[in-house]
Design an enzyme around this catalytic site. Structure first.
Site, PDB file in Angstrom:
ATOM      1  N   CYS A 244       0.798  -1.306  -0.039  1.00  0.00           N
ATOM      2  CA  CYS A 244       0.034   0.035  -0.013  1.00  0.00           C
ATOM      3  C   CYS A 244       0.932   1.344  -0.219  1.00  0.00           C
ATOM      4  CB  CYS A 244      -0.875  -0.040   1.257  1.00  0.00           C
ATOM      5  SG  CYS A 244      -0.001  -0.078   2.805  1.00  0.00           S
ATOM      6  N   ASP A 423      -7.908   5.422  -1.254  1.00  0.00           N
ATOM      7  CA  ASP A 423      -7.449   4.230  -0.768  1.00  0.00           C
ATOM      8  C   ASP A 423      -6.885   2.975  -1.592  1.00  0.00           C
ATOM      9  OD1 ASP A 423      -7.307   2.142   0.819  1.00  0.00           O
ATOM     10  OD2 ASP A 423      -9.267   2.164   1.669  1.00  0.00           O
ATOM     11  N   HIS A 425      -6.233   0.188  -0.864  1.00  0.00           N
ATOM     12  CA  HIS A 425      -6.539  -1.156  -0.519  1.00  0.00           C
ATOM     13  C   HIS A 425      -7.650  -1.880  -1.225  1.00  0.00           C
ATOM     14  CE1 HIS A 425      -4.655   0.972   2.922  1.00  0.00           C
ATOM     15  NE2 HIS A 425      -3.876  -0.152   3.009  1.00  0.00           N
TER      16      HIS A 425
END
Length: 505
Positions: A244, A423, A425
């Protein structure tokens, strides 16, 4: 019945309170015992209490003090519920009495603040002291109102990578949300109030102006990918769970390159439009492949991280990510960009000039300034909140990549005490490397996010990587001035100096 008697006495006292008379001896309000004439509640259901109301006049606040405390206590008795044996007429009388009492109190307070003694009328020492107190209190109310209005206007502005947008009009609860939750953040940093984090991140697109939404959805969003060629010498075919920070660093660099090649005002286009080829070419640099056409792929970042002490599959910190990014940009001439990594929270001007003027004696080459810092121990120190938000308002800002292991996000905007973020993820299938003209809109759309997400600044991890893009030497000068200005008003998160100090042995 004892219960009936108690309710009847309560009703009588409440109604009596609505009929204050002045006692001529001391100017105090006394309760009139005989103001209410009622019929027996056991009579026919059609009978109703009759209220004899003498003529009333609004008295001067200096002549009529507020009702006594004992009168308020009378009203605080329990209101009869539907199961009480009191008659409907008695209940209605009590309700009307309370309403009338509220009107009387409202009239008294209104008279108190709206009326004042004439200036030419002689005032006692007590009157003068009260008048000064009242003026001071009213001035404080007016000042607080101005502050609130100013804050409401400021909170209504939204910033995204340095560009400001006027927020849509909202309810008073929504406008004050940032202020209300801010006190919570400061008292318990690192926690999220009331609801789980995932329940409060997504916000409706309709709440924001279309110009802002268009800008947000045009930013590059790099996420986990899977099913790509293994990262040799390992068998990793996905970076899910460990990449990430690599993806947020990619996002920061990709948006800096997009600004350099297409300008800050660029917005997403359809295939075939003028800027499509340049836009697609920049994105191919981040395709997950070991080809030389993909200089900023996760493969190359992971392999370079191994030289910096990080094994493939191991989570990168902001410092390692910045060093890897610098090395990759310097080895790719088509980027036409220099990278400066600040150490110890200080940007040294002479070192920035050295990077920007490399291979050139006159032309200032655009520079990406990366500042890897830590602003707290386990959570972001609240004293740095304003400094972090100010950096996202800079015209040179290309966002913040940061977070703890498995929780790195890419922050690009600010509204009140909330930060807009992308984000990483989300795992998506890897995109195959091919000729630029062969890419479809659907494939490249996976590099953009159509969902607005916000997170309280208190949730930001103290370890972060800040990015600033300066196209010209004038931009760099303005950037330095803004950093110095922040230090005058609040705690600076990093500083600018002419050159590094030289220490003797």
């Amino acid at each position: 019945d004892t219960k009936d008697d108690n309710h009847t006495q309560t009703a009588d006292a409440a109604v009596a309170l609505t009929q204050p008379n002045l006692d001529s001896s001391d100017g105090r309000i006394r309760e009139t015992d005989n103001a209410l004439t009622t019929t027996n509640t056991t009579n026919s259901a059609s009978s109703s209490p009759s209220l004899t109301t003498p003529p009333q006049t609004v008295t001067s606040p200096t002549d009529s003090p507020p009702p006594s405390f004992e009168s308020f206590q009378t009203l605080s008795q329990p209101y009869p519920n539907s199961t009480s044996s009191i008659s409907n007429n008695g209940e209605s009388s009590l309700r009307n009495s309370i309403v009338a009492t509220g009107d009387k109190l409202s009239t008294w307070f209104t008279s108190l603040w709206a009326n004042s003694l004439p200036e030419d009328e002689e005032q006692s020492e007590d009157d003068a002291d009260f008048a000064r107190f009242r003026r001071g209190l009213m001035e404080s109310f007016e000042k607080e109102s101005l502050i609130s209005d100013s804050k409401g206007t400021q909170d209504n502005l939204i910033y995204l990578m340095g560009l400001s947008y006027e927020g849509l009009k909202r309810s008073s609860h929504e406008i004050n949300r940032s202020f209300e939750t801010s006190s919570y953040y400061f008292s318990t940093p690192g926690t999220f109030p009331q609801l789980p984090l995932q329940q409060q991140q997504v916000v409706a697109v309709s709440q924001y102006p279309q110009e802002f939404v268009s800008d947000f959805t045009s930013r590059i969003w790099c996420t986990y990918r899977h099913s790509y060629a293994p990262i040799k010498p390992t068998n990793f075919t996905t970076d899910q769970g460990w990449g990430c920070m690599l993806r947020t660093t990619q996002s920061l660099l990709a948006n800096a390159l997009l600004v350099q090649n297409l300008g800050r005002d660029w917005r997403r286009v359809r295939k075939g439009e003028n800027t499509w080829d340049v836009y697609a070419r920049v994105l191919t640099w981040f395709i997950d492949d070991m080809s030389s056409r993909c200089p900023f792929s996760v493969h190359r970042i992971a392999l370079l991280g191994k030289q910096l002490g990080k094994n493939i599959g191991e989570w990168f910190g902001p410092s390692t990510a910045s060093q890897a990014l610098k090395a990759l940009v310097e080895n790719f001439s088509d980027a036409n960009m220099s990278v400066y990594v600040a150490t110890e929270g200080v940007v040294y001007k002479n070192e920035v000039y050295k990077e920007a003027l490399r291979n050139s004696e006159e032309n200032f080459r655009s520079v990406l300034i990366l500042v890897a810092i830590r602003l707290g121990i386990s959570s972001l120190n609240p004293v740095y909140y304003e400094g972090v938000k100010a950096c996202l308002r800079f015209p040179e800002s290309v966002g913040i990549a940061g977070g703890k292991p498995s929780s790195s996000y890419y922050f690009i905007g600010v509204e009140g005490d909330d930060l807009f973020y992308l984000d990483p993820h989300y795992s998506r299938p890897a995109i195959e490397l091919k000729n630029i003209e062969d890419y479809t809109e659907e494939e490249l759309a996976t590099f953009h996010c159509d969902t607005l997400r916000k997170i309280p600044i208190s949730q930001l991890d103290p370890s972060m990587l800040l990015g600033f893009y300066c196209r010209t030497i004038e931009d760099f000068g303005n950037f330095c001035e803004r950093i110095n200005e922040i230090g005058k008003d609040q705690r600076a998160i990093f500083t600018v100096a002419d050159e590094a100090p030289v220490y003797s042995e």
